[in-house]
Design an enzyme around this catalytic site. Structure first.
Site, PDB file in Angstrom:
ATOM      1  N   THR A   1       0.872  -1.175   0.000  1.00 22.41           N
ATOM      2  CA  THR A   1       0.000   0.000   0.000  1.00 22.41           C
ATOM      3  C   THR A   1       0.916   1.235   0.000  1.00 22.41           C
ATOM      4  O   THR A   1       2.142   1.108   0.041  1.00 22.41           O
ATOM      5  CB  THR A   1      -0.880   0.056   1.270  1.00 22.41           C
ATOM      6  OG1 THR A   1      -0.067   0.505   2.376  1.00 22.41           O
ATOM      7  CG2 THR A   1      -1.455  -1.294   1.629  1.00 22.41           C
TER       8      THR A   1
ATOM      9  N   GLU B   1      13.627  -3.003  -0.440  1.00 22.24           N
ATOM     10  CA  GLU B   1      14.476  -2.731  -1.608  1.00 22.24           C
ATOM     11  C   GLU B   1      13.720  -2.000  -2.717  1.00 22.24           C
ATOM     12  O   GLU B   1      14.285  -1.150  -3.408  1.00 22.24           O
ATOM     13  CB  GLU B   1      15.041  -4.065  -2.111  1.00 22.24           C
ATOM     14  CG  GLU B   1      16.021  -4.006  -3.253  1.00 22.24           C
ATOM     15  CD  GLU B   1      17.316  -3.265  -2.924  1.00 22.24           C
ATOM     16  OE1 GLU B   1      17.459  -2.157  -3.449  1.00 22.24           O
ATOM     17  OE2 GLU B   1      18.154  -3.786  -2.169  1.00 22.24           O
TER      18      GLU B   1
ATOM     19  N   VAL C   1      13.186   2.182  -3.547  1.00 20.94           N
ATOM     20  CA  VAL C   1      14.050   3.005  -4.412  1.00 20.94           C
ATOM     21  C   VAL C   1      14.437   2.141  -5.604  1.00 20.94           C
ATOM     22  O   VAL C   1      15.022   1.072  -5.433  1.00 20.94           O
ATOM     23  CB  VAL C   1      15.341   3.449  -3.679  1.00 20.94           C
ATOM     24  CG1 VAL C   1      16.197   4.326  -4.600  1.00 20.94           C
ATOM     25  CG2 VAL C   1      15.023   4.196  -2.398  1.00 20.94           C
TER      26      VAL C   1
ATOM     27  N   ALA D   1      12.630   0.333  -7.740  1.00 23.61           N
ATOM     28  CA  ALA D   1      11.844  -0.904  -7.965  1.00 23.61           C
ATOM     29  C   ALA D   1      12.705  -2.156  -7.809  1.00 23.61           C
ATOM     30  O   ALA D   1      13.214  -2.406  -6.718  1.00 23.61           O
ATOM     31  CB  ALA D   1      11.141  -0.844  -9.319  1.00 23.61           C
TER      32      ALA D   1
ATOM     33  N   GLY E   1      -0.776   7.151 -16.555  1.00 23.32           N
ATOM     34  CA  GLY E   1      -0.701   6.672 -15.169  1.00 23.32           C
ATOM     35  C   GLY E   1       0.706   6.754 -14.594  1.00 23.32           C
ATOM     36  O   GLY E   1       1.030   6.050 -13.635  1.00 23.32           O
TER      37      GLY E   1
ATOM     38  N   ASP F   1       7.788  12.801  -3.706  1.00 19.53           N
ATOM     39  CA  ASP F   1       8.065  11.366  -3.730  1.00 19.53           C
ATOM     40  C   ASP F   1       9.567  11.123  -3.931  1.00 19.53           C
ATOM     41  O   ASP F   1      10.158  10.227  -3.333  1.00 19.53           O
ATOM     42  CB  ASP F   1       7.256  10.716  -4.863  1.00 19.53           C
ATOM     43  CG  ASP F   1       7.134   9.225  -4.661  1.00 19.53           C
ATOM     44  OD1 ASP F   1       6.732   8.809  -3.564  1.00 19.53           O
ATOM     45  OD2 ASP F   1       7.470   8.462  -5.593  1.00 19.53           O
TER      46      ASP F   1
ATOM     47  N   LYS G   1      12.440   9.064  -1.658  1.00 13.29           N
ATOM     48  CA  LYS G   1      13.401   8.069  -2.165  1.00 13.29           C
ATOM     49  C   LYS G   1      14.826   8.460  -1.795  1.00 13.29           C
ATOM     50  O   LYS G   1      15.633   7.610  -1.396  1.00 13.29           O
ATOM     51  CB  LYS G   1      13.291   7.954  -3.695  1.00 13.29           C
ATOM     52  CG  LYS G   1      12.027   7.270  -4.154  1.00 13.29           C
ATOM     53  CD  LYS G   1      11.991   7.183  -5.674  1.00 13.29           C
ATOM     54  CE  LYS G   1      10.692   6.562  -6.136  1.00 13.29           C
ATOM     55  NZ  LYS G   1      10.550   6.573  -7.587  1.00 13.29           N
TER      56      LYS G   1
ATOM     57  N   GLY H   1       6.855   0.221 -12.386  1.00 13.69           N
ATOM     58  CA  GLY H   1       6.014  -0.733 -13.120  1.00 13.69           C
ATOM     59  C   GLY H   1       5.637  -1.864 -12.184  1.00 13.69           C
ATOM     60  O   GLY H   1       6.497  -2.356 -11.450  1.00 13.69           O
TER      61      GLY H   1
END
Ligand SMILES: NC(=O)c1ccc[n+]([C@@H]2O[C@H](COP(=O)([O-])OP(=O)(O)OC[C@H]3O[C@@H](n4cnc5c(N)ncnc54)[C@H](OP(=O)(O)O)[C@@H]3O)[C@@H](O)[C@H]2O)c1
Length: 372
Positions: free
Chosen positions: A99, A150, A153, A155, A208, A222, A226, A338
Site C-alpha cells: 500500500t 528494496e 528506491v 523498484a 498513469g 516522492d 526516495k 512498473g
C-alpha cells in the site's frame, strides 16, 4: 538420502488488488513449487486484505484466486488478524505492505517486535524522522525479524542491499547520486522531444505515470522520500527537513492548490530552457544527491553524453562513489517502476526474509515444518 522438508512461511499481503499486490500474487503462485524445491521455503498466503476486502485461511489461500475468497472487510475480522500479528506464532510470518498507507506503516514496529518479517513496497515508514528509522532497524536486529524495502528506491534494481553491504564492510560512501523519478524522467524526455510542458504533463497523467495528485511529483515530494531512504542506507544520518529540494515547477510548491492555472507560464519557461540546453549540447536531468555536505534535489543541465542525461525515460540510475571506488564509481541501473518489475523486487525481498526466518527456525523456536 531424504531431502530436507521445506520450512513453511506464512505470508500476510496488504494491498491485495492493487497493481503491485496483484502482480505479486500471480508471481507467488507461479514460483511456489520452485521455491519449495530450490530454496527450501514453502510460502503460504495465510491472509490478505485491502481497504475493501479480507480473506484468511489457516490452510493457505491460492494467491491466483483470492477474489472469490475475499469477504467485505469488517472491523472484527481485521482486528482479529491484526491481533494475530502482534504475537509470535508457531509459523514464521512475513507481512508484505503493498500500500502507500501511513496507517499500515504505523504497525511495522509491533510486527517486527513480534518477530515477524516485514517487506515494504511502501516508502512511508522510512521517510519519517531519523529516530523512527533507527527504531525500526534496531527492532529488526533485536528480534531477528528481517525488514526489507528494496523496491522503495529503483523498484527491482538491487540498490539498497549493496549500499548496506558497503557500510557493513566498513567502506564509507562519499557520495550517492541518481535519477530516481520515472514520472519526471518521462516529462523531461517529452520536453526534449519538443512537446509543450502542459501536453507532456497531460500525457504522463493519461499513462498513469504520475501520482493521483501530480503536484506530488512536481514538488518532488516522492523523489525526496526516495532520496531519504537511499541516503540513510548509504550511511548519511539525514532528517526529512535536511534535504534541499528544488521543485520541478516552482508553482507546485508556491501554490499547491493552484499550479494548473500557471501551466501557460511553464510552457513558455520550458520552451526557453530546452532551447538553451540544446544550444549548449546539454540535457535537463532531475538529480538527487547526498554526500557529507548534505542532500539535494535539483534540475541540472548535464552534457548529453553524461550517463544520467542519456538515460531513456522510465529507467533509473544510481552512481555510488566510495572511498575504495572513487575513480571508478559503482553504477546501478534498470527500470525504476512498473507493477511487474516492482512485484519481482518484492518477491526477492520476501524470499530473502523467508530464508532468514527459516535459517533461525531450528534454533529452538519450535517452528512448524511444512507437511511432507
Ligand atoms: N506501481 C509501481 O510501479 C511502484 C513502484 C515502486 C513502488 N511502488 C509502491 O508500491 C505501493 C503500491 O503501489 P500500487 O501501484 O500497487 O498502488 P495501488 O494500485 O494504488 O494499490 C494500493 C493498494 O493498497 C490498498 N490500500 C491502501 N490503503 C490501505 C489501507 N489503509 N489498508 C489496507 N489496504 C490499503 C489499496 O486497497 P483498495 O484498492 O481497497 O483501496 C490497494 O489494494 C506504493 O507504496 C507505491 O509507492 C509502486
Amino acid at each position: 538420502m531424504s531431502l530436507p522438508v521445506p520450512q513453511r512461511i506464512d505470508l500476510v499481503l496488504i494491498g491485495t488488488r492493487g497493481q503491485v499486490g496483484s502482480a505479486l500474487r500471480h508471481r507467488l503462485a507461479r514460483q511456489a513449487a520452485r521455491l519449495r524445491e530450490a530454496a527450501g521455503i514453502d510460502l503460504r498466503l495465510l491472509a490478505t486484505f485491502d481497504r475493501r476486502g479480507i480473506a484468511w485461511d489457516l490452510a493457505g489461500l491460492d494467491p491466483d484466486d483470492v477474489d472469490a475468497r475475499l469477504a467485505p472487510r469488517d472491523t472484527v475480522a481485521l482486528r482479529s488478524l491484526l491481533g494475530h500479528l502482534t504475537r509470535a506464532g508457531d509459523t514464521p510470518t512475513v507481512v508484505i505492505d503493498c500500500t502507500a498507507s501511513d496507517e499500515i506503516a504505523d504497525r511495522y514496529a509491533e510486527w517486527l517486535a513480534a518477530g515477524h518479517g516485514v517487506v515494504a513496497a511502501n516508502k512511508r515508514a522510512n521517510a519519517r524522522g531519523l529516530a523512527q528509522w533507527r527504531t525500526l532497524q534496531a527492532l529488526s536486529v533485536r528480534h531477528g525479524a528481517p525488514y526489507r524495502y528494496e523496491t522503495t528506491v529503483g523498484a527491482a534494481i538491487p540498490i539498497l542491499g549493496p549500499l548496506r553491504d558497503i557500510g557493513l564492510r566498513g567502506e564509507r560512501v562519499r557520495r550517492v547520486s541518481g535519477v530516481l523519478s520515472g514520472s519526471l524522467s518521462y516529462l523531461l524526455e517529452r520536453l526534449h522531444a519538443g512537446e509543450a510542458f502542459s501536453d507532456a504533463l497531460g500525457g504522463a497523467e493519461r499513462l498513469g505515470y504520475t501520482e493521483p495528485d501530480p503536484g506530488e511529483d512536481l514538488r518532488a515530494d516522492d523523489l525526496a522520500r526516495k532520496l531519504l531512504v537511499l541516503a540513510r542506507e548509504a550511511g548519511f544520518a539525514l532528517e526529512p527537513a535536511g534535504i534541499r529540494v528544488e521543485p520541478f515547477i516552482a508553482s507546485a510548491q508556491a501554490e499547491p492548490g493552484n499550479w494548473r492555472a500557471r501551466l501557460a507560464d511553464e510552457d513558455a519557461l520550458w520552451r526557453g530552457r530546452i532551447a538553451q540546453a540544446r544550444s549548449l549540447g546539454r540535457r535537463w536531468v532531475m538529480l538527487a544527491e547526498a554526500d557529507a555536505a548534505g542532500a539535494r534535489i535539483s534540475l541540472q543541465a548535464l552534457p548529453e553524453d553524461s550517463p544520467f542525461a542519456a538515460l531513456p525515460a522510465g529507467q533509473n540510475l544510481v552512481r555510488v562513489e566510495t572511498e575504495l571506488q572513487a575513480e571508478r564509481p559503482l553504477w546501478l541501473g534498470g527500470p525504476g517502476a512498473g507493477p511487474e518489475v516492482t512485484a519481482a523486487g518484492v518477491l526477492s525481498d520476501v524470499i530473502d526474509a523467508a530464508r532468514t526466518l527459516a535459517a533461525a527456525a531450528p534454533a529452538g523456536r519450535g517452528w512448524r515444518r511444512a507437511a511432507a
